[in-house]
Design a protein around this motif. Structure first.
Motif, PDB file in Angstrom:
ATOM      1  N   GLN A 211      41.477  55.897 119.061  1.00  0.00           N
ATOM      2  CA  GLN A 211      40.470  54.840 118.990  1.00  0.00           C
ATOM      3  C   GLN A 211      41.115  53.461 118.932  1.00  0.00           C
ATOM      4  O   GLN A 211      40.595  52.509 119.520  1.00  0.00           O
ATOM      5  N   TRP A 212      42.226  53.349 118.251  1.00  0.00           N
ATOM      6  CA  TRP A 212      42.915  52.060 118.163  1.00  0.00           C
ATOM      7  C   TRP A 212      43.428  51.623 119.532  1.00  0.00           C
ATOM      8  O   TRP A 212      43.437  50.435 119.848  1.00  0.00           O
ATOM      9  N   ASP A 213      43.844  52.587 120.338  1.00  0.00           N
ATOM     10  CA  ASP A 213      44.387  52.271 121.664  1.00  0.00           C
ATOM     11  C   ASP A 213      43.331  52.323 122.768  1.00  0.00           C
ATOM     12  O   ASP A 213      43.673  52.184 123.941  1.00  0.00           O
ATOM     13  N   SER A 214      42.083  52.558 122.420  1.00  0.00           N
ATOM     14  CA  SER A 214      41.030  52.684 123.431  1.00  0.00           C
ATOM     15  C   SER A 214      40.864  51.381 124.211  1.00  0.00           C
ATOM     16  O   SER A 214      40.786  50.287 123.632  1.00  0.00           O
ATOM     17  N   PHE A 215      40.799  51.515 125.526  1.00  0.00           N
ATOM     18  CA  PHE A 215      40.691  50.324 126.379  1.00  0.00           C
ATOM     19  C   PHE A 215      39.552  50.431 127.397  1.00  0.00           C
ATOM     20  O   PHE A 215      38.684  49.563 127.468  1.00  0.00           O
ATOM     21  N   LEU A 216      39.539  51.511 128.159  1.00  0.00           N
ATOM     22  CA  LEU A 216      38.621  51.601 129.297  1.00  0.00           C
ATOM     23  C   LEU A 216      37.162  51.623 128.852  1.00  0.00           C
ATOM     24  O   LEU A 216      36.334  50.867 129.381  1.00  0.00           O
ATOM     25  N   TRP A 217      36.810  52.491 127.896  1.00  0.00           N
ATOM     26  CA  TRP A 217      35.419  52.609 127.471  1.00  0.00           C
ATOM     27  C   TRP A 217      34.905  51.324 126.823  1.00  0.00           C
ATOM     28  O   TRP A 217      33.811  50.866 127.177  1.00  0.00           O
ATOM     29  N   PRO A 218      35.625  50.693 125.889  1.00  0.00           N
ATOM     30  CA  PRO A 218      35.150  49.411 125.351  1.00  0.00           C
ATOM     31  C   PRO A 218      35.017  48.331 126.417  1.00  0.00           C
ATOM     32  O   PRO A 218      34.104  47.494 126.351  1.00  0.00           O
ATOM     33  N   LEU A 219      35.896  48.347 127.406  1.00  0.00           N
ATOM     34  CA  LEU A 219      35.819  47.367 128.483  1.00  0.00           C
ATOM     35  C   LEU A 219      34.528  47.526 129.276  1.00  0.00           C
ATOM     36  O   LEU A 219      33.945  46.536 129.751  1.00  0.00           O
ATOM     37  N   LYS A 247      51.823  35.307 123.875  1.00  0.00           N
ATOM     38  CA  LYS A 247      50.613  35.759 123.189  1.00  0.00           C
ATOM     39  C   LYS A 247      50.453  37.273 123.292  1.00  0.00           C
ATOM     40  O   LYS A 247      50.063  37.938 122.327  1.00  0.00           O
ATOM     41  N   VAL A 248      50.738  37.806 124.484  1.00  0.00           N
ATOM     42  CA  VAL A 248      50.606  39.253 124.680  1.00  0.00           C
ATOM     43  C   VAL A 248      51.535  40.001 123.723  1.00  0.00           C
ATOM     44  O   VAL A 248      51.123  40.968 123.054  1.00  0.00           O
ATOM     45  N   LEU A 249      52.782  39.569 123.631  1.00  0.00           N
ATOM     46  CA  LEU A 249      53.755  40.248 122.775  1.00  0.00           C
ATOM     47  C   LEU A 249      53.432  40.060 121.298  1.00  0.00           C
ATOM     48  O   LEU A 249      53.584  40.990 120.503  1.00  0.00           O
ATOM     49  N   ALA A 250      52.966  38.875 120.932  1.00  0.00           N
ATOM     50  CA  ALA A 250      52.582  38.643 119.533  1.00  0.00           C
ATOM     51  C   ALA A 250      51.372  39.497 119.162  1.00  0.00           C
ATOM     52  O   ALA A 250      51.343  40.119 118.089  1.00  0.00           O
ATOM     53  N   ALA A 251      50.374  39.537 120.028  1.00  0.00           N
ATOM     54  CA  ALA A 251      49.178  40.345 119.759  1.00  0.00           C
ATOM     55  C   ALA A 251      49.515  41.828 119.713  1.00  0.00           C
ATOM     56  O   ALA A 251      48.994  42.570 118.876  1.00  0.00           O
ATOM     57  N   THR A 252      50.389  42.269 120.613  1.00  0.00           N
ATOM     58  CA  THR A 252      50.787  43.680 120.621  1.00  0.00           C
ATOM     59  C   THR A 252      51.557  44.033 119.359  1.00  0.00           C
ATOM     60  O   THR A 252      51.374  45.123 118.792  1.00  0.00           O
ATOM     61  N   THR A 253      52.414  43.128 118.906  1.00  0.00           N
ATOM     62  CA  THR A 253      53.159  43.365 117.671  1.00  0.00           C
ATOM     63  C   THR A 253      52.213  43.493 116.481  1.00  0.00           C
ATOM     64  O   THR A 253      52.336  44.426 115.672  1.00  0.00           O
ATOM     65  N   ILE A 254      51.261  42.575 116.369  1.00  0.00           N
ATOM     66  CA  ILE A 254      50.301  42.628 115.266  1.00  0.00           C
ATOM     67  C   ILE A 254      49.469  43.905 115.330  1.00  0.00           C
ATOM     68  O   ILE A 254      49.232  44.567 114.312  1.00  0.00           O
ATOM     69  N   ILE A 259      49.140  51.009 112.939  1.00  0.00           N
ATOM     70  CA  ILE A 259      49.494  52.350 113.401  1.00  0.00           C
ATOM     71  C   ILE A 259      50.842  52.780 112.840  1.00  0.00           C
ATOM     72  O   ILE A 259      50.998  53.898 112.328  1.00  0.00           O
ATOM     73  N   LEU A 260      51.839  51.900 112.927  1.00  0.00           N
ATOM     74  CA  LEU A 260      53.167  52.242 112.418  1.00  0.00           C
ATOM     75  C   LEU A 260      53.126  52.476 110.917  1.00  0.00           C
ATOM     76  O   LEU A 260      53.756  53.411 110.407  1.00  0.00           O
ATOM     77  N   GLY A 261      52.377  51.634 110.194  1.00  0.00           N
ATOM     78  CA  GLY A 261      52.287  51.794 108.746  1.00  0.00           C
ATOM     79  C   GLY A 261      51.647  53.107 108.350  1.00  0.00           C
ATOM     80  O   GLY A 261      52.174  53.829 107.481  1.00  0.00           O
ATOM     81  N   ILE A 262      50.533  53.445 108.977  1.00  0.00           N
ATOM     82  CA  ILE A 262      49.838  54.695 108.651  1.00  0.00           C
ATOM     83  C   ILE A 262      50.701  55.904 108.997  1.00  0.00           C
ATOM     84  O   ILE A 262      50.795  56.864 108.230  1.00  0.00           O
ATOM     85  N   PHE A 263      51.373  55.837 110.151  1.00  0.00           N
ATOM     86  CA  PHE A 263      52.191  56.980 110.561  1.00  0.00           C
ATOM     87  C   PHE A 263      53.385  57.166 109.627  1.00  0.00           C
ATOM     88  O   PHE A 263      53.728  58.298 109.272  1.00  0.00           O
ATOM     89  N   LEU A 264      54.038  56.086 109.223  1.00  0.00           N
ATOM     90  CA  LEU A 264      55.187  56.201 108.327  1.00  0.00           C
ATOM     91  C   LEU A 264      54.774  56.797 106.987  1.00  0.00           C
ATOM     92  O   LEU A 264      55.519  57.571 106.376  1.00  0.00           O
ATOM     93  N   ILE A 265      53.586  56.456 106.516  1.00  0.00           N
ATOM     94  CA  ILE A 265      53.113  56.973 105.233  1.00  0.00           C
ATOM     95  C   ILE A 265      52.748  58.453 105.331  1.00  0.00           C
ATOM     96  O   ILE A 265      53.033  59.237 104.421  1.00  0.00           O
ATOM     97  N   LEU A 266      52.131  58.844 106.448  1.00  0.00           N
ATOM     98  CA  LEU A 266      51.582  60.205 106.573  1.00  0.00           C
ATOM     99  C   LEU A 266      52.367  61.108 107.503  1.00  0.00           C
ATOM    100  O   LEU A 266      51.879  62.186 107.852  1.00  0.00           O
TER     101      LEU A 266
END
Length: 281
Positions: A211-219, A247-254, A259-266
Motif C-alpha cells: 500500500q505504501w508503494d501503490s502508484f497505479l490505482w491511486p493515480l 526533490k525526487v531524491l529527497a521525497a523518495t528518501t523521506i 518502511i525501513l524503520g518498520i522492517f528493521l524493528i519487525l
C-alpha cells in the motif's frame, strides 16, 4: 577449523559483503544526492570522494518539498499512512478469517472454492483494473479514500500464505476447544491468532509495503491533490521538460524512512513468519 574451511568462510564473507554493498550503494547514493543541488547531482561521475559525499551540502530539496503549498508533501505522507494502516488492519482481519475457514472448517465445495479463489493469482491486475474502476464509479467512490481502501482489503496471496500456516496447527487443539463449549470465533480469537503472530506480522508488513508503494490505482481513482498518495506525488516532480531530481531524491528518501524503520524493528518476525508459513522466495 582447518585451512580449507577457513578459506571457504573468508570467501563466503567476502561475497556476502560485496553483494551487501551492491544492494546498499543505490540507497546510500539516493540519500547523499538528496543533499546536493540539481547541478551537482550528475556533475561527478569519476571515482572520488565527491561521488560519495556532497561537495556543497544543502537542505533546499527538503525545504522545497515541505514548503510548496501547491504540493503539500506532508499531507501526501499522512494520506498514505492512513490508507496503508487501515488496509493492513482490515486485511489482517478479513484475510485471516478466510484462511482459517479454508484451513480448518468443513463446508460444501470447499476445495472447489479454494481452487477458484486461488486461480485469481494468475490474473494480471491490469485485467481487473478497468472493471474495478467502473464499479468504483458506479458506487460514487471516485476521489474518496474508500476507493483506495476497500478494493485492497482482500488479498488472495495473503490468504494463501496464512492457509499454509493455519494448516500446521493441530486440529486436536481446536476440537478440544469445541468440546469445552467454545465457538469457532472464540477458537479463532483465543487459540489460532496467538499461535499465528509471526505469520500475521509477515502478512502485515507485506500489505503495508504494497500500500505504501501503490502508484497505479491511486493515480487512476484520485484526482484531488489533497487526497493523493506519496508515490504519485513523487512522480509529479517530473515533467517532459524538467525533472527536479533533488526533490525526487529527497521525497523518495523521506518516503523510505517509515518502511525501513518498520522492517528493521519487525524483521525477526518477518523471517520467522516466512519460514513457518512455508512460503519460499
Amino acid at each position: 577449523m582447518d585451512k580449507r574451511h577457513t578459506g571457504l568462510f573468508v570467501l563466503r564473507m567476502v561475497m556476502m559483503t560485496v553483494i551487501a554493498l551492491l544492494v546498499i550503494f543505490p540507497v546510500y547514493w539516493m540519500i547523499m544526492s538528496s543533499f546536493r543541488t540539481q547541478e551537482e547531482i550528475f556533475k561527478y561521475s569519476k571515482l572520488g570522494w565527491e561521488l560519495f559525499f556532497p561537495v556543497q551540502p544543502t537542505l533546499d530539496n527538503y525545504k522545497a518539498i515541505f514548503t510548496d503549498p501547491s504540493k503539500p508533501f506532508g499531507r501526501y505522507m499522512a494520506n498514505t499512512l492512513f490508507v496503508a494502516v487501515v488496509v493492513t488492519a482490515a486485511g489482517l482481519l478479513v484475510n485471516s478469517l478466510a484462511a482459517f475457514a479454508f484451513a480448518k472448517l468443513r463446508f460444501p465445495f470447499k476445495k472447489v472454492l479454494l481452487v477458484v479463489f486461488l486461480s485469481s493469482l494468475v490474473i494480471p491486475y491490469e485485467v481487473i483494473m478497468i472493471p474495478q474502476y467502473l464499479l468504483i464509479g458506479e458506487l460514487g467512490w471516485m476521489n474518496m479514500y474508500k476507493a483506495l481502501i476497500v478494493p485492497q482489503i482482500v488479498w488472495v496471496f495473503g490468504i494463501f500464505m496464512l492457509i499454509q500456516f493455519f494448516t500446521d496447527i493441530p486440529r486436536d487443539i481446536l476440537e478440544a476447544g469445541r468440546m469445552d463449549g467454545a465457538g469457532w470465533m472464540r477458537i479463532y480469537y483465543k487459540i489460532v491468532l496467538p499461535a499465528a503472530v509471526p505469520a500475521l506480522i509477515t502478512l502485515g508488513l507485506m500489505t503495508f509495503l504494497n500500500q505504501w508503494d501503490s502508484f497505479l490505482w491511486p493515480l487512476v481513482v484520485i484526482n484531488e491533490e489533497k487526497k493523493q498518495v506519496v508515490q504519485v506525488a513523487i512522480s509529479s516532480f517530473q515533467s517532459l521538460r524538467n525533472i527536479s531530481w533533488g526533490k525526487v531524491l529527497a521525497a523518495t528518501t523521506i518516503s523510505s524512512v517509515p518502511i525501513l524503520g518498520i522492517f528493521l524493528i519487525l524483521q525477526k518476525y518477518y523471517v520467522q513468519g516466512i519460514t513457518m508459513s512455508g512460503v519460499k522466495g
